[in-house]
Motif scaffolding. Structure first.
Motif, PDB file in Angstrom:
ATOM      1  N   ASP A 100       0.838  -1.202   0.000  1.00 35.00           N
ATOM      2  CA  ASP A 100       0.000   0.000   0.000  1.00 35.00           C
ATOM      3  C   ASP A 100       0.874   1.254   0.000  1.00 35.00           C
ATOM      4  O   ASP A 100       1.923   1.294   0.653  1.00 35.00           O
ATOM      5  N   HIS A 101       0.397   2.287  -0.699  1.00 27.52           N
ATOM      6  CA  HIS A 101       1.142   3.542  -0.735  1.00 27.52           C
ATOM      7  C   HIS A 101       1.344   4.071   0.680  1.00 27.52           C
ATOM      8  O   HIS A 101       0.414   4.125   1.491  1.00 27.52           O
ATOM      9  N   TRP A 102       2.585   4.481   0.961  1.00 27.44           N
ATOM     10  CA  TRP A 102       2.932   4.994   2.280  1.00 27.44           C
ATOM     11  C   TRP A 102       3.521   6.397   2.183  1.00 27.44           C
ATOM     12  O   TRP A 102       3.128   7.308   2.896  1.00 27.44           O
ATOM     13  N   CYS A 103       4.468   6.562   1.257  1.00 28.95           N
ATOM     14  CA  CYS A 103       5.157   7.829   1.080  1.00 28.95           C
ATOM     15  C   CYS A 103       5.520   7.998  -0.396  1.00 28.95           C
ATOM     16  O   CYS A 103       5.496   7.035  -1.160  1.00 28.95           O
ATOM     17  N   GLY A 104       5.893   9.205  -0.745  1.00 30.17           N
ATOM     18  CA  GLY A 104       6.485   9.425  -2.044  1.00 30.17           C
ATOM     19  C   GLY A 104       7.989   9.234  -1.972  1.00 30.17           C
ATOM     20  O   GLY A 104       8.588   9.186  -0.894  1.00 30.17           O
ATOM     21  N   ALA A 105       8.607   9.134  -3.128  1.00 24.93           N
ATOM     22  CA  ALA A 105      10.065   9.064  -3.235  1.00 24.93           C
ATOM     23  C   ALA A 105      10.431   9.506  -4.640  1.00 24.93           C
ATOM     24  O   ALA A 105       9.560   9.640  -5.505  1.00 24.93           O
ATOM     25  N   SER A 106      11.710   9.737  -4.869  1.00 25.17           N
ATOM     26  CA  SER A 106      12.156  10.188  -6.189  1.00 25.17           C
ATOM     27  C   SER A 106      13.366   9.381  -6.626  1.00 25.17           C
ATOM     28  O   SER A 106      14.285   9.119  -5.835  1.00 25.17           O
ATOM     29  N   VAL A 107      13.359   8.976  -7.878  1.00 23.60           N
ATOM     30  CA  VAL A 107      14.487   8.244  -8.446  1.00 23.60           C
ATOM     31  C   VAL A 107      15.670   9.191  -8.576  1.00 23.60           C
ATOM     32  O   VAL A 107      15.552  10.291  -9.133  1.00 23.60           O
ATOM     33  N   ILE A 108      16.832   8.774  -8.053  1.00 19.50           N
ATOM     34  CA  ILE A 108      18.033   9.604  -8.168  1.00 19.50           C
ATOM     35  C   ILE A 108      19.164   8.867  -8.882  1.00 19.50           C
ATOM     36  O   ILE A 108      20.206   9.463  -9.181  1.00 19.50           O
TER      37      ILE A 108
END
Length: 265
Positions: free
Chosen positions: A65-73
């Motif tokens: 389940d969705h918990w947080c966002g993140a970004s590909v680095i």
């Protein structure tokens, strides 16, 4: 039927369990409103966004389940908020990348490790930044691309236009499956200190940004705040109700050297 087995008692138990779950989900950093967990809704007063326009955005998931966002680095690394992974088992984490819809599409990758910034404080929310490695490389393409990171020590000036993206809650709690974006601007730290200083001190490891009618909220934690394709902030904390023209972000540039040391990116 005994009293302990009555429908009323069963209902009370269910309510208590729900309240406990909500309390645990919103527990860190202490005192603030860490914007993870609800997984329902969208950025307040945001607009639908295409993953092709924000290909670095991924959904950090707990138990699917969705918990947080993140970004590909990087090929196998993503950036998120430390409180999103604090006290959570890596075995329960995964990332969905390459889709505007948080619960379907794209690709789901298991997480191999999560590294929290050495100076992260769950009490003060200092350095609320972490990096997460996936077991297999991200399938880079039109909908999955690394975001640009700022130079060491860069301090975004007040007035800088920035965009927040995420799958967080709305003011009314309504659910939206699609990625949302909102245009904001960087504000002086003193403005966040004036409005939110009773929760936490606003330090150089933090960034203040906001808008009179648009805001990030629960479920947006860990998501990227970008300017012209460069990520300057990580959604961290703010007013518990989210109804505030300011919010606090982890200052990516203040942790740039640490990110490079932890990931090689």
């Amino acid at each position: 039927m005994s009293v302990l087995d009555s429908p009323v008692v069963a209902m009370l138990r269910a309510v208590v369990a729900l309240l406990c779950l909500q309390a645990c989900a919103l527990a860190a950093p202490t005192g603030g409103a860490p914007w993870s967990a609800s997984g329902h809704g969208r950025i307040i007063n945001g607009t639908d966004a295409s993953i092709a326009d924000f290909p670095w955005m991924v959904s950090l998931q707990l138990d699917g389940d969705h918990w947080c966002g993140a970004s590909v680095i990087g090929d196998s690394w993503a950036l998120t908020a430390a409180h999103c992974v604090f006290r959570h088992e890596v075995a329960n984490m995964s990332m969905r990348a390459g889709t505007s819809t948080r619960g379907s599409g794209g690709v789901v990758l298991n997480v191999s490790q999560a590294i929290i910034h050495d100076e992260f404080s769950n009490i003060s929310a200092e350095y609320d930044i972490a990096v997460v490695q996936v077991c297999e490389p991200f399938p880079l393409g039109p909908t999955v691309q690394p975001v640009v990171l700022p130079a060491d020590g860069y301090d975004p000036p007040a007035g800088l236009p920035v965009t927040a993206t995420g799958w967080g809650s709305t003011r009314d709690g309504g659910a939206a499956e699609e990625l949302q974006s909102a245009d904001l601007e960087v504000l002086p730290r003193s403005e966040c200190e004036a409005r939110l200083g009773e929760i936490h001190e606003v330090t150089a490891s933090m960034l203040c940004a906001g808008h009179p009618s648009r805001a990030v909220c629960h479920g947006d934690s860990g998501s990227a705040l970008v300017h012209a394709g460069t990520q300057v902030g990580v959604v961290s904390w703010g007013n518990p109700s989210c109804l505030s023209p300011v919010a606090v972000y982890g200052n990516v540039a203040s942790a740039r050297a640490w990110i490079r040391g932890a990931t090689g990116v």
